[in-house]
Design a protein around this motif. Sequence first.
Motif, PDB file in Angstrom:
ATOM      1  N   VAL A  87      -0.662  11.465  -9.127  1.00 21.24           N
ATOM      2  CA  VAL A  87       0.091  10.198  -8.551  1.00 21.24           C
ATOM      3  C   VAL A  87       0.893  10.416  -7.306  1.00 21.24           C
ATOM      4  O   VAL A  87       1.483  11.567  -7.040  1.00 21.24           O
ATOM      5  N   LEU A  88       0.891   9.360  -6.320  1.00 24.63           N
ATOM      6  CA  LEU A  88       1.662   9.278  -5.184  1.00 24.63           C
ATOM      7  C   LEU A  88       3.059   8.713  -5.587  1.00 24.63           C
ATOM      8  O   LEU A  88       2.874   7.688  -6.242  1.00 24.63           O
TER       9      LEU A  88
ATOM     10  N   ASP B  88       7.622   9.215  -5.383  1.00 25.10           N
ATOM     11  CA  ASP B  88       8.788   9.680  -4.386  1.00 25.10           C
ATOM     12  C   ASP B  88       8.954  11.152  -4.144  1.00 25.10           C
ATOM     13  O   ASP B  88       9.492  11.675  -3.215  1.00 25.10           O
ATOM     14  N   HIS B  89       8.360  11.831  -4.926  1.00 27.71           N
ATOM     15  CA  HIS B  89       8.382  13.338  -5.026  1.00 27.71           C
ATOM     16  C   HIS B  89       7.647  13.838  -4.100  1.00 27.71           C
ATOM     17  O   HIS B  89       8.004  15.000  -3.264  1.00 27.71           O
ATOM     18  N   ILE B  90       6.603  13.185  -3.490  1.00 23.76           N
ATOM     19  CA  ILE B  90       5.663  13.771  -2.285  1.00 23.76           C
ATOM     20  C   ILE B  90       6.587  14.018  -0.997  1.00 23.76           C
ATOM     21  O   ILE B  90       6.363  15.159  -0.546  1.00 23.76           O
ATOM     22  N   ALA B  91       7.462  13.039  -0.688  1.00 19.84           N
ATOM     23  CA  ALA B  91       8.224  13.255   0.605  1.00 19.84           C
ATOM     24  C   ALA B  91       9.005  14.498   0.384  1.00 19.84           C
ATOM     25  O   ALA B  91       9.348  15.276   1.459  1.00 19.84           O
ATOM     26  N   PHE B  92       9.326  14.821  -0.682  1.00 23.23           N
ATOM     27  CA  PHE B  92      10.563  16.045  -0.948  1.00 23.23           C
ATOM     28  C   PHE B  92       9.224  17.571  -0.876  1.00 23.23           C
ATOM     29  O   PHE B  92       9.856  18.325  -0.347  1.00 23.23           O
ATOM     30  N   ILE B  93       8.098  17.556  -1.339  1.00 17.17           N
ATOM     31  CA  ILE B  93       7.205  18.636  -1.449  1.00 17.17           C
ATOM     32  C   ILE B  93       6.990  18.578  -0.065  1.00 17.17           C
ATOM     33  O   ILE B  93       6.735  19.852   0.371  1.00 17.17           O
ATOM     34  N   GLU B  94       6.628  17.699   0.754  1.00 10.61           N
ATOM     35  CA  GLU B  94       6.184  17.964   2.146  1.00 10.61           C
ATOM     36  C   GLU B  94       7.454  18.618   3.178  1.00 10.61           C
ATOM     37  O   GLU B  94       7.151  19.058   3.984  1.00 10.61           O
TER      38      GLU B  94
ATOM     39  N   THR C 102       0.875  -1.029   0.088  1.00 11.93           N
ATOM     40  CA  THR C 102      -0.084   0.133  -0.123  1.00 11.93           C
ATOM     41  C   THR C 102       0.819   1.425   0.105  1.00 11.93           C
ATOM     42  O   THR C 102       2.008   1.155   0.364  1.00 11.93           O
ATOM     43  N   ALA C 103       0.139   2.233  -0.168  1.00  7.72           N
ATOM     44  CA  ALA C 103       0.756   3.518  -0.362  1.00  7.72           C
ATOM     45  C   ALA C 103       1.898   3.993   0.737  1.00  7.72           C
ATOM     46  O   ALA C 103       2.778   4.426   0.778  1.00  7.72           O
ATOM     47  N   SER C 104       1.026   3.734   1.881  1.00  8.59           N
ATOM     48  CA  SER C 104       1.615   4.102   3.172  1.00  8.59           C
ATOM     49  C   SER C 104       2.952   3.280   3.447  1.00  8.59           C
ATOM     50  O   SER C 104       3.671   3.721   4.342  1.00  8.59           O
TER      51      SER C 104
ATOM     52  N   LYS D 263      -0.050  16.481 -10.844  1.00  4.29           N
ATOM     53  CA  LYS D 263      -0.973  17.404 -10.092  1.00  4.29           C
ATOM     54  C   LYS D 263       0.016  18.155  -8.754  1.00  4.29           C
ATOM     55  O   LYS D 263      -0.161  19.358  -8.669  1.00  4.29           O
ATOM     56  N   HIS D 264       0.566  17.003  -8.043  1.00  8.81           N
ATOM     57  CA  HIS D 264       1.099  17.796  -6.704  1.00  8.81           C
ATOM     58  C   HIS D 264       2.254  18.351  -7.269  1.00  8.81           C
ATOM     59  O   HIS D 264       2.799  19.466  -6.766  1.00  8.81           O
TER      60      HIS D 264
END
Length: 326
Positions: free
Chosen positions: A265-266, A268-274, A189-191, A232-233
């Motif tokens: 999409v979720l 690897d980039h999300i962690a950086f954006i956060e 899962t994504a988590s 999108k993100h």
Amino acid sequence: MRELAHKLLACLVLAALVGCTGSASSAQGNDTQVAPENGHLQVLSLDFSGTRAFDLLKRQVALGPRVPDSNQHAQCRELIADELAPYCTGISEQIFKRTVNGREYTFRNVIAYIHPNAQKLIVLAAHYDTRPFADRDKPENYSTPIPGANDGASGVAVLLELARVLHGRLPDDVGILFLFTDGEDTGLTASQMFCGAEYFASHMSYELKRRIEFGILLDMIGDTSLNIKPEKHSETVASGIYDALLELQGMLELSGFTDAGQYNVLDDHIAFIEQGVRMYDIIDFEYAYWHTVEDTVDHCSPDSLQTVGLCVANLVLNYASGRFSL
Ligand SMILES: [Zn+2]
């Protein structure tokens, strides 16, 4: 309309340089300045080779699935380090443990730099691990690891070729942080996915974070029918990156990036954006063989690697010369 104008201008200028006998992707040479067009961006004649990148993709797939903690995974790390060695410094592993799917893994991000002490850094990232199961395949294949030709090897291949092409072409105050993330695809899962990116992003020093201007993540960019869309993100933090890539693609007479629609999409980039880093996910999320045992070399193409690699290399060099900023 705008793209057509770009193509005409690019062809006129390229005619002077390479005779306009084919696409700019076949042009060889050094960093000759070719076309100060479209206000500010400029395309350079670079010897980024989709063929060489495709060979690097094939060599990864030939190792077998690169599932974390496996011998093949270790061999892929060696391949990455060996390929980077002539062009990069500070090649290192960031090692950490995390339990995923009820099993404790030792994950290892691979990090390398061009100009590690530069005041301005660009992150170029891709995951090198491959999914331990083909959970979008037929039920009898669910527990089979995927070959990861596109989902894994393609992004790594382009990063390795970018290291060769960008080395020696950047001013001292601009550097590259190459990040090969681990554990992107291990979780069900994504988590439980994106382990390496989350670990790296949450352990960046303030000093490192301050120097990162932006980042580009490459994931599944080898599909024979390349269809990259804005994500999108990424758009919320760095829309200028995609606009510039579209513009450069037009100037280079290439195709693969579109502005029709958007992915959400979720990755690897999300962690950086956060963490406040402007990270753009370049992804073709319409890959028919995603998370199946058919994610194989024959469903990928050197031309797709060429398009992405050449556009990203030009974006980085336009940033380095002050023609692109976010
Ligand atoms: Zn995947």
